[in-house]
Design a protein around this motif. Structure first.
Motif, short mmCIF file in Angstrom:
data_model
loop_
_atom_site.label_atom_id
_atom_site.label_comp_id
_atom_site.label_asym_id
_atom_site.label_seq_id
_atom_site.Cartn_x
_atom_site.Cartn_y
_atom_site.Cartn_z
N GLU A 1 0.95 -1.13 -0.08
CA GLU A 1 -0.19 -0.03 -0.10
C GLU A 1 0.82 1.38 0.00
O GLU A 1 1.80 1.40 0.74
N PRO A 2 0.85 2.05 -1.13
CA PRO A 2 1.89 3.22 -1.16
C PRO A 2 1.67 4.19 0.01
O PRO A 2 0.43 4.46 0.65
N LYS B 1 3.85 5.47 -14.81
CA LYS B 1 3.14 6.24 -16.17
C LYS B 1 1.71 5.95 -15.88
O LYS B 1 0.78 5.89 -16.66
N ALA B 2 1.38 6.36 -14.59
CA ALA B 2 -0.14 6.15 -14.03
C ALA B 2 -0.75 7.85 -14.03
O ALA B 2 0.28 8.70 -14.08
N LYS B 3 -2.04 7.84 -14.12
CA LYS B 3 -2.51 9.41 -13.86
C LYS B 3 -2.77 9.70 -12.54
O LYS B 3 -2.89 10.83 -12.26
N LYS B 4 -2.96 8.53 -11.63
CA LYS B 4 -3.20 8.98 -10.03
C LYS B 4 -3.02 7.74 -9.29
O LYS B 4 -2.76 6.57 -9.83
N LEU C 1 -1.67 0.66 -8.57
CA LEU C 1 -0.36 1.24 -8.60
C LEU C 1 0.65 0.30 -8.23
O LEU C 1 1.66 -0.04 -8.49
N THR C 2 0.32 -0.59 -7.12
CA THR C 2 1.24 -1.50 -6.60
C THR C 2 0.50 -2.89 -6.14
O THR C 2 1.17 -3.48 -5.26
N GLY D 1 3.86 10.48 -5.37
CA GLY D 1 3.79 11.21 -6.36
C GLY D 1 5.01 10.56 -7.53
O GLY D 1 4.67 10.69 -8.77
N LEU D 2 6.08 10.23 -7.05
CA LEU D 2 7.14 9.66 -7.60
C LEU D 2 6.83 8.00 -8.28
O LEU D 2 7.13 7.68 -9.36
#
Length: 202
Positions: free
Chosen positions: A109-110, A122-125, A130-131, A115-116
Motif C-alpha cells: 500500500e503506497p 506512468k499512471a495518472k493517479k 499502482l502497487t 507522486g514519484l
C-alpha cells in the motif's frame, strides 16, 4: 514515517514464519530521485518443507545455482528476479544460511513518495493498480536487479516497523500462479491483510 528498522536477526526465521510477520511493515527505498515507501499487505513464503515435503514451488528446490544463490544466503538480503523477461519481483531472504528460503512481496500500500510512484508507473493517479502486484510494486519503488543481494539492514533498501500499527486480520491461503508445483501449489503459504484494497487479484 516513525518506527524502527528491522535488524538482521529478525530475518533469520523460516520463510513460512517470516511471511505473515512482514504484513504491516514498511519497505523503504532511498533513491537519487527521492524516498518511496509502502506498507506490505501481501506475501508468499518459498522454500523449506510443509508436512514433510520440500517446496517444489521454490526456485531453490533444484539446488544452488548462479540465479538462486541469494536464496541460500543467511536471511536479511534481497533476492530479485525477472518474470516474463521484463518484470522484477522482490523477495526477502529468510532463515539461516544454506536453507534456500525467501518471502515474495506480492503487494504494498503506497505510503511515502506517492507522486514519484505514479510517475514511475506512468499512471495518472494513485489507485489500487499502482502497487497491487509484485511487478507493479517493483516499478513503483524503482527496485531492479541492481538491488539483488542487497543488505536489507543498510541505508538504501530496508524495512521499518511502524511505531503505531492499526490492528488487522490475516488471511492465509495457497499461493498464486505456481501450478507447475506438484505439491507446493497446495501449501498454505500466501498471507494477506483482509479487505485491503491493494491485495493482488486472485
Amino acid at each position: 514515517m516513525t518506527g524502527r528498522r528491522w535488524t538482521a536477526d529478525e530475518f533469520s526465521v523460516p520463510a513460512s514464519l517470516l511471511a505473515p510477520r512482514l504484513l504491516g511493515q514498511y519497505i523503504v527505498h532511498e533513491t537519487p530521485q527521492g524516498i518511496c515507501s509502502g506498507r506490505i499487505v501481501e506475501t508468499e513464503a518459498y522454500g523449506g518443507c510443509y508436512d514433510g515435503f520440500p517446496d517444489d514451488g521454490a526456485h531453490s528446490f533444484r539446488g544452488l545455482t548462479r540465479r538462486t544463490a541469494p536464496m541460500f544466503h543467511v536471511g536479511g538480503i534481497s533476492y530479485i528476479y525477472l518474470i516474463y523477461g521484463m518484470y522484477c519481483c522482490f523477495n526477502i531472504v529468510a532463515g539461516p544460511e544454506g536453507e534456500g528460503q525467501a518471502v515474495l512481496i506480492r503487494s504494498i500500500e503506497p505510503v511515502e513518495g506517492t507522486g514519484l510512484m505514479v510517475q514511475r508507473r506512468k499512471a495518472k493517479k494513485i489507485s489500487k493498480n499502482l502497487t497491487n502486484g509484485p511487478g507493479k510494486l517493483c516499478q513503483a519503488l524503482a527496485i531492479t536487479r541492481d538491488q539483488n543481494s542487497l543488505d536489507l539492514t543498510g541505508d538504501e533498501l530496508y524495512l521499518v516497523q511502524p511505531s503505531r500499527q492499526e490492528p488487522f486480520s490475516i488471511v492465509q491461503t495457497t499461493r498464486i500462479n505456481i501450478d507447475y508445483a506438484e505439491r507446493g501449489k497446495y501449501f498454505p503459504w500466501r498471507f494477506y491483510i483482509k479487505d485491503n484494497p491493494y491485495v493482488s487479484k486472485v
